[in-house]
Design an enzyme around this catalytic site. Structure first.
Site, short mmCIF file in Angstrom:
data_model
loop_
_atom_site.label_atom_id
_atom_site.label_comp_id
_atom_site.label_asym_id
_atom_site.label_seq_id
_atom_site.Cartn_x
_atom_site.Cartn_y
_atom_site.Cartn_z
CE LYS A 116 -3.32 -3.02 -0.26
NZ LYS A 116 -3.72 -3.34 -1.54
CD GLU A 200 -4.12 7.93 3.56
OE1 GLU A 200 -3.35 7.84 2.64
OE2 GLU A 200 -5.25 7.45 3.56
CG HIS A 235 -12.97 -2.77 6.98
ND1 HIS A 235 -13.12 -1.37 6.50
CD2 HIS A 235 -12.27 -2.63 8.27
CE1 HIS A 235 -12.42 -0.71 7.67
NE2 HIS A 235 -12.00 -1.45 8.47
NE ARG A 292 -10.78 -8.20 -5.11
CZ ARG A 292 -10.69 -7.42 -4.47
NH1 ARG A 292 -9.47 -7.08 -4.07
NH2 ARG A 292 -11.53 -6.56 -3.63
C1 MV4 Z 1 -9.36 5.78 5.56
C2 MV4 Z 1 -10.33 6.51 6.13
C3 MV4 Z 1 -10.15 7.74 6.29
N1 MV4 Z 1 -9.23 8.29 6.28
N2 MV4 Z 1 -8.33 6.57 5.25
C4 MV4 Z 1 -10.90 1.29 5.31
C5 MV4 Z 1 -10.63 0.32 4.20
C6 MV4 Z 1 -9.47 0.59 3.61
N3 MV4 Z 1 -9.15 0.59 2.27
C7 MV4 Z 1 -9.32 1.88 4.14
N4 MV4 Z 1 -10.10 2.49 4.82
C8 MV4 Z 1 -10.17 3.35 5.32
N5 MV4 Z 1 -9.61 4.74 5.22
C9 MV4 Z 1 -8.20 7.75 5.50
N6 MV4 Z 1 -7.24 8.52 5.41
C10 MV4 Z 1 -11.48 5.52 6.32
C11 MV4 Z 1 -11.45 4.12 6.09
C12 MV4 Z 1 -12.49 3.48 6.37
C13 MV4 Z 1 -13.45 3.11 5.58
C14 MV4 Z 1 -13.20 3.20 4.06
C15 MV4 Z 1 -14.01 2.72 3.11
C16 MV4 Z 1 -15.28 2.15 3.53
C17 MV4 Z 1 -15.56 1.82 4.88
C18 MV4 Z 1 -14.59 2.24 5.76
C19 MV4 Z 1 -15.03 2.01 7.11
C20 MV4 Z 1 -14.09 2.39 8.10
C21 MV4 Z 1 -12.94 3.08 7.71
#
Ligand code: MV4
Length: 460
Positions: A116, A200, A235, A292
């Site tokens: 990542k 971040e 998630h 994918r």
């Molecule tokens: C984040 C975020 C807020 N700010 N990054 C969750 C899955 C992973 N791909 C990254 N995720 C998140 N990253 C920043 N900078 C909030 C989440 C996140 C989230 C993102 C998409 C869908 C559901 C979520 C549930 C909790 C946190």
């Protein structure tokens, strides 16, 4: 086109791939574990090879057994589906090195996007918008703290080897960045064998919006708009839709151009998905890239009238992109509900034998499933048993249809999350299209008693 494809997967996606192969006149080889011998993917394939006992690591993740099956049956390509080995660069590399076609992006793309921190750097060079944060791997707790102070709180620490929500920790104003970094890094080391972390700015109340990309091996790249995937619990996506209620045609064009430009700059091939976080102001930021076919691909298929698995096969076989960007227009609205074998209240897995089964049908309804009456849902694998995809001329029609279809669905003998899916689709937030990643929590907090009541009346 290929002569024979091995499908390194099970369940509904294995069926989905077998069906696409059959339409193209491509022979299919299913693999299965001992408990999956009676599965539909085994029955629908031309040939089937048992690759091991029930635990995934011994069967669907067993690279040696899978490659032996491919050699034994004389396959020329391998489709990995989603989950299992689908984003494993080591597996993709073995497949390529042994002279088989990998139905997906080159293994180097899987490696690039699997890390990542690497993916973030690639995204930045490719011109995708990023949240302010660390430029690379954090080298110390002190560095983490310094960067957090520079960009401002809240911040999120993420594991380079994580993804999909694993290995993340939020630090709010007044929180201990150093200690959280040490903890998160140790946990990442234990979980992934790699303690590398980055950091971040944390976006509160984001939407999860992802762009579908397709690229041939002759430089043609198109996007197929976005999917809104904010209805998640821990998630795990539960409901997805396309288009997103938060994306205007202008924003779609912009995000699409940005995504296509980025994929061109890295010479991406086959289908892929760029995940974005969207804040309340409609600003979007690169989050991760998936290399994918995804569970939720059918909403895009129904909106754009394009078979993404057929496309994957054609692109992997070296064919030119069959469509131009101008010819792909969103014609419908589509909603997908994931039907899981789980308790609708506790979300605990509910494996067992399906004793009664009726799946919805009719105009604008598609069900992708491996389930049937007497099918036994195994405890060893993912609890997804079906995807209900409903579409219509507008979001309102698609939603009415999805509610109608959910009410037709009967699955007896096991518990399913259908009652919960009904609650999501009945919620004011979803109905209005005004929701973000907190929607599931909000629904569970609002009327917790109703779930128990519906369980009684539905006999679950
Ligand atoms: C984040 C975020 C807020 N700010 N990054 C969750 C899955 C992973 N791909 C990254 N995720 C998140 N990253 C920043 N900078 C909030 C989440 C996140 C989230 C993102 C998409 C869908 C559901 C979520 C549930 C909790 C946190």
């Amino acid at each position: 086109m290929f002569k024979k494809v091995l499908i390194a997967n099970r369940g509904e996606i294995a069926l989905r791939v077998i069906r696409a192969c059959r339409e193209l006149g491509v022979q299919t080889v299913a693999i299965h574990s001992t408990v999956d011998a009676e599965s539909l993917h085994v029955k629908f394939a031309d040939e089937a090879v048992c690759v091991g006992p029930p635990p995934s690591k011994d069967s669907y993740l067993n690279v040696r057994a899978i490659m032996s099956a491919a050699e034994l049956t004389g396959c020329d390509a391998i489709h990995p589906g989603y989950g299992f080995l689908s984003e494993n660069p080591g597996f993709a590399e073995v497949v390529e090195k042994l002279g088989y076609r990998w139905i997906g992006p080159r293994s180097e793309m899987l490696r690039l996007m699997g890390n990542k921190v690497e993916a973030r750097a690639v995204a930045e060079r490719a011109g995708l918008p990023l949240l302010p944060g660390a430029r690379g791997v954090l080298t110390s707790a002190e560095e983490a703290e310094e960067i957090a102070r520079q960009i401002g709180f809240p911040v999120i620490l993420k594991a380079a080897a994580g993804g999909g929500g694993r290995g993340m920790k939020i630090v709010r104003l007044g929180g201990d960045v150093r200690r959280t970094f040490e903890q998160a890094s140790n946990e990442a080391l234990a979980a992934f064998g790699d303690g590398s972390m980055y950091l971040e700015r944390y976006v509160e109340e984001p939407r999860h919006i992802e762009m579908q990309i397709a690229a041939d091996e002759h430089g043609n790249i198109i996007h197929l708009g976005e999917r809104e995937c904010s209805v998640q619990r821990r998630h795990q996506k539960i409901v997805e839709e396309s288009p997103s209620p938060a994306v205007t045609p202008e924003l779609r064009r912009e995000m699409g151009e940005v995504a296509v430009g980025a994929m061109r700059s890295i010479a991406y091939n086959n289908v892929g998905t760029i995940e974005f976080l969207m804040d309340e102001q409609g600003r979007y930021y690169f989050m991760e890239m998936n290399t994918r076919i995804q569970v939720e691909h059918p909403v895009t298929e129904q909106v754009y009238g394009l078979d993404l698995v057929r496309l994957q096969l054609k692109l992997a076989a070296g064919e030119k992109m069959p469509r131009t960007q101008e010819s792909v227009v969103p014609r419908f609205h589509a909603i997908e509900c994931r039907v899981n074998a789980e308790d609708p209240v506790t979300f605990a897995p509910s494996p067992g034998t399906i004793t009664g089964h009726h799946q919805p049908g009719g105009y604008g309804v598609r069900v992708d499933t491996m389930a049937y009456e007497h099918y036994r849902v195994q405890p060893y694998y993912d609890s997804l048993v079906a995807k209900l995809i409903c579409w219509g001329d507008s979001r309102e029609v698609a939603l009415q249809r999805a509610r109608r279809a959910l009410n037709e669905y009967v699955v007896e003998g096991i518990k399913t999350n259908i009652p919960f899916l009904r609650r999501v689709l009945a919620s004011p937030q979803f109905t209005a299209g005004k929701y973000d990643t907190r929607i599931v929590e909000q629904i569970l907090a609002e009327r917790p008693a109703e779930a128990a009541a519906s369980r009684k009346t539905s006999g679950l």
